[in-house]
Enzyme design. Structure first.
Site, PDB file in Angstrom:
ATOM      1  N   SER A 136       0.846  -1.209   0.000  1.00 39.51           N
ATOM      2  CA  SER A 136       0.000   0.000   0.000  1.00 39.51           C
ATOM      3  C   SER A 136       0.873   1.247   0.000  1.00 39.51           C
ATOM      4  CB  SER A 136      -0.877   0.014   1.251  1.00 39.51           C
ATOM      5  OG  SER A 136      -1.547   1.241   1.380  1.00 39.51           O
ATOM      6  N   TYR A 149      -1.324   0.103  10.472  1.00 40.43           N
ATOM      7  CA  TYR A 149      -1.513  -0.522   9.146  1.00 40.43           C
ATOM      8  C   TYR A 149      -0.337  -0.151   8.233  1.00 40.43           C
ATOM      9  CZ  TYR A 149      -3.703  -1.161   4.496  1.00 40.43           C
ATOM     10  OH  TYR A 149      -3.978  -1.526   3.197  1.00 40.43           O
TER      11      TYR A 149
HETATM   12  N1  LIG Z   1      -8.903  -0.802  -0.910  1.00 42.04           N
HETATM   13  C1  LIG Z   1      -7.887   0.036  -0.828  1.00 42.04           C
HETATM   14  O1  LIG Z   1      -8.042   1.297  -0.945  1.00 42.04           O
HETATM   15  C2  LIG Z   1      -6.488  -0.491  -0.608  1.00 42.04           C
HETATM   16  C3  LIG Z   1      -5.425   0.432  -0.645  1.00 42.04           C
HETATM   17  C4  LIG Z   1      -4.132  -0.012  -0.467  1.00 42.04           C
HETATM   18  C5  LIG Z   1      -3.894  -1.372  -0.267  1.00 42.04           C
HETATM   19  N2  LIG Z   1      -4.935  -2.265  -0.225  1.00 42.04           N
HETATM   20  C6  LIG Z   1      -4.618  -3.675  -0.012  1.00 42.04           C
HETATM   21  O2  LIG Z   1      -5.128  -4.421  -1.096  1.00 42.04           O
HETATM   22  C7  LIG Z   1      -5.387  -5.767  -0.684  1.00 42.04           C
HETATM   23  C8  LIG Z   1      -6.782  -6.164  -1.138  1.00 42.04           C
HETATM   24  O3  LIG Z   1      -7.712  -5.352  -0.422  1.00 42.04           O
HETATM   25  P1  LIG Z   1      -9.186  -4.998  -0.883  1.00 42.04           P
HETATM   26  O4  LIG Z   1      -9.296  -3.526  -0.871  1.00 42.04           O
HETATM   27  O5  LIG Z   1      -9.558  -5.769  -2.110  1.00 42.04           O
HETATM   28  O6  LIG Z   1      -9.971  -5.500   0.397  1.00 42.04           O
HETATM   29  P2  LIG Z   1     -11.197  -6.430   0.717  1.00 42.04           P
HETATM   30  O7  LIG Z   1     -12.150  -6.515  -0.415  1.00 42.04           O
HETATM   31  O8  LIG Z   1     -11.678  -5.953   2.051  1.00 42.04           O
HETATM   32  O9  LIG Z   1     -10.494  -7.855   0.896  1.00 42.04           O
HETATM   33  C9  LIG Z   1      -9.654  -8.200   1.919  1.00 42.04           C
HETATM   34  C10 LIG Z   1      -9.558  -9.709   1.906  1.00 42.04           C
HETATM   35  O10 LIG Z   1      -8.595 -10.136   2.861  1.00 42.04           O
HETATM   36  C11 LIG Z   1      -9.078 -11.333   3.401  1.00 42.04           C
HETATM   37  N3  LIG Z   1      -8.498 -11.639   4.702  1.00 42.04           N
HETATM   38  C12 LIG Z   1      -8.460 -10.860   5.801  1.00 42.04           C
HETATM   39  N4  LIG Z   1      -7.869 -11.529   6.809  1.00 42.04           N
HETATM   40  C13 LIG Z   1      -7.542 -12.757   6.308  1.00 42.04           C
HETATM   41  C14 LIG Z   1      -6.933 -13.889   6.865  1.00 42.04           C
HETATM   42  N5  LIG Z   1      -6.539 -13.952   8.150  1.00 42.04           N
HETATM   43  N6  LIG Z   1      -6.744 -14.973   6.080  1.00 42.04           N
HETATM   44  C15 LIG Z   1      -7.153 -14.971   4.799  1.00 42.04           C
HETATM   45  N7  LIG Z   1      -7.747 -13.926   4.209  1.00 42.04           N
HETATM   46  C16 LIG Z   1      -7.949 -12.825   4.975  1.00 42.04           C
HETATM   47  C17 LIG Z   1     -10.584 -11.117   3.536  1.00 42.04           C
HETATM   48  O11 LIG Z   1     -11.199 -12.364   3.623  1.00 42.04           O
HETATM   49  P3  LIG Z   1     -12.504 -12.645   4.512  1.00 42.04           P
HETATM   50  O12 LIG Z   1     -13.634 -12.457   3.528  1.00 42.04           O
HETATM   51  O13 LIG Z   1     -12.315 -14.048   4.957  1.00 42.04           O
HETATM   52  O14 LIG Z   1     -12.511 -11.651   5.636  1.00 42.04           O
HETATM   53  C18 LIG Z   1     -10.886 -10.392   2.235  1.00 42.04           C
HETATM   54  O15 LIG Z   1     -11.192 -11.296   1.216  1.00 42.04           O
HETATM   55  C19 LIG Z   1      -5.191  -5.781   0.838  1.00 42.04           C
HETATM   56  O16 LIG Z   1      -3.914  -6.273   1.134  1.00 42.04           O
HETATM   57  C20 LIG Z   1      -5.252  -4.296   1.209  1.00 42.04           C
HETATM   58  O17 LIG Z   1      -4.530  -4.015   2.396  1.00 42.04           O
HETATM   59  C21 LIG Z   1      -6.232  -1.841  -0.389  1.00 42.04           C
END
Ligand SMILES: NC(=O)c1ccc[n+]([C@@H]2O[C@H](COP(=O)([O-])OP(=O)(O)OC[C@H]3O[C@@H](n4cnc5c(N)ncnc54)[C@H](OP(=O)(O)O)[C@@H]3O)[C@@H](O)[C@H]2O)c1
Length: 244
Positions: A136, A149
């Protein structure tokens, strides 16, 4: 023969969009995460739409003791691994509740180190493959709003950089993805600026293009590279008084 990609945290909105890109690109998929019921539906859907093979698998990033067995049972061994799981957590709660900061650090950092180390060792032996870690922009500089985070993501970015340095001569590519804002479940309660925010599909396209090309570090949307270059260069004595 088709190559297989393992997607960890495959229920993430960004990962689901990336799964479709990879399936369209002809890869078979392991969709790994905690909600196997939902992932099985995604796997079926991808199999029908793209005529590939896709399988849902249970994976918990926090259960690091299970990771060696999980990786050993993958058949075939994946050519590519994408770590997409992550939690934003509650930064205010993390100031006073050790369970909260532990969950943020252990999911975003330790979970990735655990599973990607296993993948790296296997791919190094095979002499081919790719690893994608979704870090991120929050890891580029600590801010008051999300420094627990951010510190986990900073650790992840440094880990991926070192892994890339280690593996570059063995034919294994390591790609660091640094999203800015992406409209997903993670950010649904946040008021995001539209010009700086990507859709999951846009982020997935950027990641897929980075896999196809020779990119090491990819920002999505692209302007975040320049925004963070600017933010990183603000002197600390000024930065500490800013609220950005
Ligand atoms: N959205 C943003 O603006 C943003 C910005 C920068 C970086 N990111 C990064 O991008 C990546 C994808 O995020 P997203 O935005 O697509 O988020 P998201 O839709 O909220 O997805 C997060 C996923 O992580 C899974 N997860 C959480 N804890 C876990 C665990 N212990 N074991 C296995 N799976 C787990 C969740 O699964 P469950 O359904 O089982 O909870 C969910 O499927 C993440 O690493 C996030 O930090 C996102």
């Amino acid at each position: 023969m088709r190559k297989t990609v393992l997607i960890l945290g495959a229920g993430s909105d960004m990962a689901r969009a990336l799964s479709a890109e990879l399936a369209e690109g002809g890869y078979n998929l392991f969709l790994a995460g905690r909600n196997v019921h939902e992932l099985s539906k995604d796997a079926k859907d991808l199999e029908i739409r793209f005529e590939i093979q896709a399988e849902a698998l249970y994976f918990d990033a926090l259960d690091t003791n299970s990771h060696p067995g999980f990786y050993d049972h993958l058949n075939p061994e994946p050519f590519g691994v994408v770590a997409a799981f992550g939690v934003l957590g509650d930064e205010n709660l993390a100031r006073r509740d050790p369970l909260e900061w532990q969950q943020i650090i252990n999911t975003n950092y330790s979970g990735c180190v655990s599973i990607l180390s296993l993948a790296a060792n296997r791919m190094e032996k095979a002499g081919e493959g790719f690893i994608v870690g979704i870090s991120s922009v929050a890891g580029d500089r600590g801010r008051a709003a999300n420094y627990v985070y951010g510190s986990a993501k900073a650790g992840l970015s440094a880990f991926l950089s070192g892994l890339r340095n280690r593996l570059c001569r063995s034919g294994v590519r390591v790609i660091t993805v640094k999203p800015g804002f992406v409209r997903t479940k993670m950010t649904r309660d946040l008021d995001l600026p539209s010009r700086l925010s990507a859709t999951p599909e846009e982020a997935a396209r950027d990641i897929f293009n980075a896999i196809l090309s020779n990119r090491d570090v990819v920002y999505t949307r692209w302007m975040w590279r320049w925004i963070m270059a600017f933010i990183k260069h603000i002197p600390e004595r000024i930065f500490k008084r800013m609220s950005i």
